[in-house]
Enzyme design. Structure first.
Site, PDB file in Angstrom:
ATOM      1  N   LYS A  69      50.094  38.858  23.906  1.00  0.00           N
ATOM      2  CA  LYS A  69      51.101  38.206  24.721  1.00  0.00           C
ATOM      3  C   LYS A  69      50.511  37.722  25.939  1.00  0.00           C
ATOM      4  O   LYS A  69      49.439  37.982  26.343  1.00  0.00           O
ATOM      5  CB  LYS A  69      52.299  39.193  25.238  1.00  0.00           C
ATOM      6  CG  LYS A  69      51.981  40.493  25.891  1.00  0.00           C
ATOM      7  CD  LYS A  69      52.812  41.725  26.043  1.00  0.00           C
ATOM      8  CE  LYS A  69      52.091  42.666  26.663  1.00  0.00           C
ATOM      9  NZ  LYS A  69      52.902  44.000  26.912  1.00  0.00           N
ATOM     10  N   TYR A  83      40.809  30.651  57.444  1.00  0.00           N
ATOM     11  CA  TYR A  83      42.239  30.433  57.879  1.00  0.00           C
ATOM     12  C   TYR A  83      42.440  31.726  58.653  1.00  0.00           C
ATOM     13  O   TYR A  83      42.196  32.945  58.422  1.00  0.00           O
ATOM     14  CB  TYR A  83      43.191  30.557  56.663  1.00  0.00           C
ATOM     15  CG  TYR A  83      43.414  29.163  55.795  1.00  0.00           C
ATOM     16  CD1 TYR A  83      43.658  28.155  56.490  1.00  0.00           C
ATOM     17  CD2 TYR A  83      43.183  29.250  54.639  1.00  0.00           C
ATOM     18  CE1 TYR A  83      43.868  26.801  56.241  1.00  0.00           C
ATOM     19  CE2 TYR A  83      43.129  27.865  53.981  1.00  0.00           C
ATOM     20  CZ  TYR A  83      43.701  26.822  54.671  1.00  0.00           C
ATOM     21  OH  TYR A  83      43.734  25.640  54.055  1.00  0.00           O
TER      22      TYR A  83
HETATM   23  C1  LIG Z   1      52.069  44.955  26.475  1.00  0.00           C
HETATM   24  C2  LIG Z   1      52.529  46.256  25.370  1.00  0.00           C
HETATM   25  C3  LIG Z   1      51.247  46.868  24.883  1.00  0.00           C
HETATM   26  C4  LIG Z   1      50.033  46.708  25.070  1.00  0.00           C
HETATM   27  O1  LIG Z   1      49.676  47.725  26.367  1.00  0.00           O
HETATM   28  P1  LIG Z   1      48.119  47.956  26.862  1.00  0.00           P
HETATM   29  O2  LIG Z   1      48.342  48.871  27.888  1.00  0.00           O
HETATM   30  O3  LIG Z   1      47.710  46.295  27.334  1.00  0.00           O
HETATM   31  O4  LIG Z   1      47.526  48.331  25.589  1.00  0.00           O
HETATM   32  C5  LIG Z   1      51.825  47.694  23.651  1.00  0.00           C
HETATM   33  N1  LIG Z   1      53.320  47.754  23.629  1.00  0.00           N
HETATM   34  C6  LIG Z   1      54.117  47.144  24.144  1.00  0.00           C
HETATM   35  C7  LIG Z   1      55.627  47.560  24.048  1.00  0.00           C
HETATM   36  C8  LIG Z   1      53.818  46.498  25.305  1.00  0.00           C
HETATM   37  O5  LIG Z   1      54.806  45.837  25.803  1.00  0.00           O
END
Ligand SMILES: *Cc1c(COP(=O)(O)O)cnc(C)c1O
Length: 359
Positions: free
Chosen positions: A35, A254
């Protein structure tokens, strides 16, 4: 690519980290979480390299459709399910497997006239209190899915709130609740995120869902990625575009709140918050110039940062600068900026070219 800022991506590191998941959870199928553009690395780039993954997980139908368009054939899970019944035909067309986490989604499935063959993941809330049916209502949700003509297969999942902390007993309780709920049922189950892949073997079950560890970020509090055997996939790099000799008392950047404590060389590197470098990185945050650590000074600008070159007086315009990755753990920069590696990696903006490294 005229500006020197880029994200160098190591295919070898990604594949090595994936093999690390295999070794840590040898009996489980791997749903690689890609994702958010594979945590900023490029979703299709990651999916093609992870061709041995048993499945993928994304957050939207659009991502799933893009994967299918690129001939990715494995099962694809939609981690938040669907948001509107209008998505269901596309979900079927692209053979996506949505998470079902609330009663409204059950109703949408029951009312989806004429649809059939959908695989779903039923999500149970075992203690995180974000998404999922309460444990007590899970069996009735499962019964409704079983009776639903649109639905073909049901798998089960839940998500951990505290798996990054080896010493937090909440994870043990979440595992116990999930196992007890599904005791004696011949179903496929999934619990483990990256932290649990490494620290909670009792959670591995049929499917693990690693994300951050694939990209070489540490999922465990108190453990560096290197000591866990993980390799950084992304190295965010740029070059010095100016080096100035400043006088004692001159203010840099800045707000002018960083004042040179003595006559000193100051470097300017072409990277800033417009690229995803965190604006909250404070003075003292390490930056590599020619492979050596120097401190960030002054405020992070949109396109530039300034660095203290007193320890690298030979540094010149054009010299390489690394913000994180090989030689400088992203977890360390995240800690300096008051965030986590996930956020830094996801937030590398689209103006940064992703370039596969040749080594
Ligand atoms: C993003 C996500 C993961 C992966 O988690 P990590 O900590 O990056 O390994 C697994 N399960 C769900 C439901 C998630 O939303």
């Amino acid at each position: 690519m005229t500006r020197p800022a880029r994200a160098l991506l190591s295919a070898q590191a990604l594949r090595q980290n994936f093999e690390h998941v295999r070794a840590a959870a040898p009996g489980a199928k791997i749903m690689a979480v890609i994702k958010a553009n594979a945590y900023g690395h490029g979703m299709l780039w990651a999916a093609r390299l992870l061709r041995d993954a048993d499945g993928f997980a994304v957050a939207s139908v659009e991502e799933g459709a893009e994967l299918r368009g690129a001939h990715i054939a494995q099962p694809i899970c939609l981690l938040e399910g669907f948001f509107d019944p209008a998505e269901l035909p596309s979900i079927l067309e692209y053979r996506l497997a949505p998470v079902v986490h609330h009663a409204g989604q059950l109703t949408m499935l029951e009312q989806a006239a004429g649809l059939a063959g959908l695989d779903v993941w039923l999500k149970v809330d075992t203690g995180m209190h974000r998404l999922g049916f309460p444990v007590e209502l899970a069996a009735s949700a499962a019964a409704r899915l079983a009776a639903c003509p649109a639905v073909a297969g049901v798998r089960w999942l839940s998500h951990f709130a505290n798996a990054d902390n080896r010493f937090d007993t909440a994870t043990k309780h979440q595992i116990e609740r999930f196992l007890k709920l599904l005791d004696g049922l011949a179903v496929e189950r999934s619990l483990a995120n990256s932290a649990a892949v490494l620290a909670w073997p009792a959670s591995h079950l049929e499917w693990v869902r690693p994300g951050i560890m694939l990209y070489g970020g540490s999922p465990l509090i108190g453990h560096s990625a290197a000591e866990l055997g993980l390799k950084p996939v992304m190295t965010l790099q740029t070059r010095l575009i100016a080096v100035h000799q400043r006088n004692k008392g001159e203010a840099v950047g800045y707000g002018g709140d960083w004042i040179c404590p003595e006559d000193m060389p100051v470097g300017v590197a072409a990277i800033g918050y417009g690229d995803g470098y965190p604006r909250h990185a404070p003075p003292g945050t390490p930056v590599l110039v020619n492979g050596a650590r120097v401190p960030l000074i002054g405020r992070v600008s949109m396109d530039m940062i300034t660095v203290d070159l007193r320890s690298q007086p030979q540094a010149r315009v054009g010299d390489p600068v690394v913000l994180w990755g090989e030689g400088l753990p992203v977890d360390e920069i995240a800690a300096q900026a008051g965030t986590i590696s996930y956020e830094l990696l996801c937030c590398v903006t689209s103006r940064i070219p992703r370039v596969e490294s040749t080594t």
